[in-house]
Design a protein around this motif. Sequence first.
Motif, PDB file in Angstrom:
ATOM      1  N   PHE A 142       0.823  -1.216   0.000  1.00 47.20           N
ATOM      2  CA  PHE A 142       0.000   0.000   0.000  1.00 47.20           C
ATOM      3  C   PHE A 142       0.852   1.259   0.000  1.00 47.20           C
ATOM      4  N   PRO A 143       0.589   2.178  -0.977  1.00 40.88           N
ATOM      5  CA  PRO A 143      -0.325   2.056  -2.131  1.00 40.88           C
ATOM      6  C   PRO A 143       0.379   1.377  -3.302  1.00 40.88           C
ATOM      7  N   SER A 144      -0.367   1.052  -4.318  1.00 38.93           N
ATOM      8  CA  SER A 144       0.217   0.478  -5.535  1.00 38.93           C
ATOM      9  C   SER A 144       0.934   1.576  -6.307  1.00 38.93           C
ATOM     10  N   ASN A 145       2.267   1.470  -6.406  1.00 42.17           N
ATOM     11  CA  ASN A 145       3.008   2.516  -7.113  1.00 42.17           C
ATOM     12  C   ASN A 145       2.820   2.427  -8.626  1.00 42.17           C
ATOM     13  N   HIS A 146       2.487   1.245  -9.147  1.00 42.32           N
ATOM     14  CA  HIS A 146       2.117   1.165 -10.558  1.00 42.32           C
ATOM     15  C   HIS A 146       0.872   2.025 -10.818  1.00 42.32           C
ATOM     16  N   SER A 147      -0.078   1.965  -9.877  1.00 44.55           N
ATOM     17  CA  SER A 147      -1.290   2.765 -10.016  1.00 44.55           C
ATOM     18  C   SER A 147      -0.994   4.248  -9.831  1.00 44.55           C
ATOM     19  N   VAL A 148      -0.126   4.570  -8.885  1.00 43.13           N
ATOM     20  CA  VAL A 148       0.278   5.965  -8.689  1.00 43.13           C
ATOM     21  C   VAL A 148       0.858   6.526  -9.979  1.00 43.13           C
ATOM     22  N   LEU A 149       1.795   5.794 -10.574  1.00 45.24           N
ATOM     23  CA  LEU A 149       2.454   6.282 -11.787  1.00 45.24           C
ATOM     24  C   LEU A 149       1.510   6.283 -12.985  1.00 45.24           C
ATOM     25  N   ALA A 150       0.640   5.291 -13.073  1.00 43.06           N
ATOM     26  CA  ALA A 150      -0.325   5.260 -14.181  1.00 43.06           C
ATOM     27  C   ALA A 150      -1.208   6.500 -14.142  1.00 43.06           C
ATOM     28  N   ALA A 151      -1.750   6.810 -12.963  1.00 45.10           N
ATOM     29  CA  ALA A 151      -2.598   7.996 -12.828  1.00 45.10           C
ATOM     30  C   ALA A 151      -1.802   9.275 -13.028  1.00 45.10           C
ATOM     31  N   ALA A 152      -0.562   9.286 -12.534  1.00 45.97           N
ATOM     32  CA  ALA A 152       0.275  10.489 -12.654  1.00 45.97           C
ATOM     33  C   ALA A 152       0.608  10.787 -14.113  1.00 45.97           C
ATOM     34  N   PHE A 153       1.016   9.771 -14.860  1.00 45.72           N
ATOM     35  CA  PHE A 153       1.338   9.976 -16.275  1.00 45.72           C
ATOM     36  C   PHE A 153       0.088  10.363 -17.065  1.00 45.72           C
ATOM     37  N   ALA A 154      -1.027   9.720 -16.767  1.00 51.28           N
ATOM     38  CA  ALA A 154      -2.268  10.052 -17.470  1.00 51.28           C
ATOM     39  C   ALA A 154      -2.674  11.497 -17.196  1.00 51.28           C
ATOM     40  N   THR A 155      -2.537  11.930 -15.941  1.00 50.80           N
ATOM     41  CA  THR A 155      -2.879  13.302 -15.588  1.00 50.80           C
ATOM     42  C   THR A 155      -1.935  14.285 -16.260  1.00 50.80           C
ATOM     43  N   ALA A 156      -0.644  13.971 -16.271  1.00 53.44           N
ATOM     44  CA  ALA A 156       0.330  14.837 -16.946  1.00 53.44           C
ATOM     45  C   ALA A 156       0.012  14.958 -18.428  1.00 53.44           C
ATOM     46  N   CYS A 157      -0.367  13.863 -19.054  1.00 54.45           N
ATOM     47  CA  CYS A 157      -0.720  13.892 -20.471  1.00 54.45           C
ATOM     48  C   CYS A 157      -1.952  14.766 -20.696  1.00 54.45           C
ATOM     49  N   MET A 158      -2.911  14.708 -19.780  1.00 56.08           N
ATOM     50  CA  MET A 158      -4.114  15.533 -19.891  1.00 56.08           C
ATOM     51  C   MET A 158      -3.794  17.023 -19.809  1.00 56.08           C
ATOM     52  N   PHE A 159      -2.850  17.392 -18.952  1.00 57.74           N
ATOM     53  CA  PHE A 159      -2.491  18.800 -18.838  1.00 57.74           C
ATOM     54  C   PHE A 159      -1.735  19.289 -20.067  1.00 57.74           C
ATOM     55  N   THR A 160      -1.157  18.365 -20.822  1.00 53.00           N
ATOM     56  CA  THR A 160      -0.475  18.738 -22.058  1.00 53.00           C
ATOM     57  C   THR A 160      -1.456  18.782 -23.216  1.00 53.00           C
ATOM     58  N   LEU A 161      -2.268  17.744 -23.340  1.00 48.88           N
ATOM     59  CA  LEU A 161      -3.309  17.678 -24.365  1.00 48.88           C
ATOM     60  C   LEU A 161      -4.612  17.278 -23.675  1.00 48.88           C
ATOM     61  N   VAL A 162      -5.466  18.239 -23.433  1.00 47.04           N
ATOM     62  CA  VAL A 162      -6.648  18.037 -22.581  1.00 47.04           C
ATOM     63  C   VAL A 162      -7.523  16.889 -23.071  1.00 47.04           C
ATOM     64  N   HIS A 163      -7.741  16.812 -24.377  1.00 46.93           N
ATOM     65  CA  HIS A 163      -8.680  15.819 -24.901  1.00 46.93           C
ATOM     66  C   HIS A 163      -8.115  14.397 -24.874  1.00 46.93           C
ATOM     67  N   SER A 164      -6.858  14.232 -24.481  1.00 47.56           N
ATOM     68  CA  SER A 164      -6.281  12.886 -24.374  1.00 47.56           C
ATOM     69  C   SER A 164      -6.881  12.102 -23.215  1.00 47.56           C
ATOM     70  N   ALA A 165      -7.677  12.759 -22.362  1.00 49.87           N
ATOM     71  CA  ALA A 165      -8.282  12.075 -21.207  1.00 49.87           C
ATOM     72  C   ALA A 165      -9.049  10.833 -21.626  1.00 49.87           C
ATOM     73  N   TRP A 166      -9.730  10.895 -22.771  1.00 48.24           N
ATOM     74  CA  TRP A 166     -10.564   9.765 -23.211  1.00 48.24           C
ATOM     75  C   TRP A 166      -9.723   8.549 -23.572  1.00 48.24           C
ATOM     76  N   ILE A 167      -8.420   8.744 -23.757  1.00 45.35           N
ATOM     77  CA  ILE A 167      -7.528   7.628 -24.090  1.00 45.35           C
ATOM     78  C   ILE A 167      -6.715   7.206 -22.873  1.00 45.35           C
ATOM     79  N   VAL A 168      -6.074   8.173 -22.214  1.00 46.58           N
ATOM     80  CA  VAL A 168      -5.096   7.826 -21.180  1.00 46.58           C
ATOM     81  C   VAL A 168      -5.732   7.381 -19.870  1.00 46.58           C
ATOM     82  N   MET A 169      -6.885   7.934 -19.511  1.00 51.76           N
ATOM     83  CA  MET A 169      -7.487   7.528 -18.247  1.00 51.76           C
ATOM     84  C   MET A 169      -7.982   6.075 -18.258  1.00 51.76           C
TER      85      MET A 169
END
Length: 233
Positions: A142-169
């Motif tokens: 606890f916690p799952s660091n794979h999950s931490v990094l998955a969410a972190a990278f997805a969020t970072a990608c969203m802040f770069t290209l907002v509409h990427s949320a539908w793919i990365v999340m």
Amino acid sequence: MNLISPPIGESSRRDDLTRFHTRGLLIAAVVLGGCALIAFPIRQHTYAAIVDWATASQLDSLIGFIANGGLWILVAPTLTAAAWCFVRARRRFWTSVSAGVGVIAAYLLGEGIKILVARPRPCTDVDVPTVLVCPGAGDWSFPSNHSVLAAAFATACMFTLVHSAWIVMPIALAIAGSRVAVGVHDVHDVLSGLALGIAVVTGAVLLLRPVLDRALDGGEPARRTTPTHCTSE
């Protein structure tokens, strides 16, 4: 390189879209954290049910691949988006750098929590066959660091290209779910990891935004310079 500012109305609409996504990310982090609390009391039952399904299915090899290497599926588009905006929109590029600081902070915070909590892996408590070999003692859950990094990278990608949320999340959710399915994490481990990754990256971008504005605009109000492909703040 000269960057063309979008019309004021278009910039305003993009600002509204970015603020909407920021609020949505913070709400998602709170909801995921709440779900983690709900999942904790029933962790053994949900863990056993999911792991039994994964080991009995024909998808165990695919699930194992996603659990081990799925993060690279998110790293690639995040870096590509940052490189694109380095060429097309410098402000957006530096926003992605701010998000990158958040990714690092989320990882370090996740590791620190692991050491403090020192919760054993669920596969050491529940006697069920697992897709992956159960990690040894000292490799905490606890916690799952794979999950931490998955969410972190997805969020970072969203802040770069907002509409990427539908793919990365959805990819981030698949990576987190696979960590339970292969038997190395409880459900509340991955939900907490997702919440942490989203919250820290979003917080880093919000905290660093005034610094970024002052650095790029000399203390003047931020000038909207992002072209169509990379939405502005």
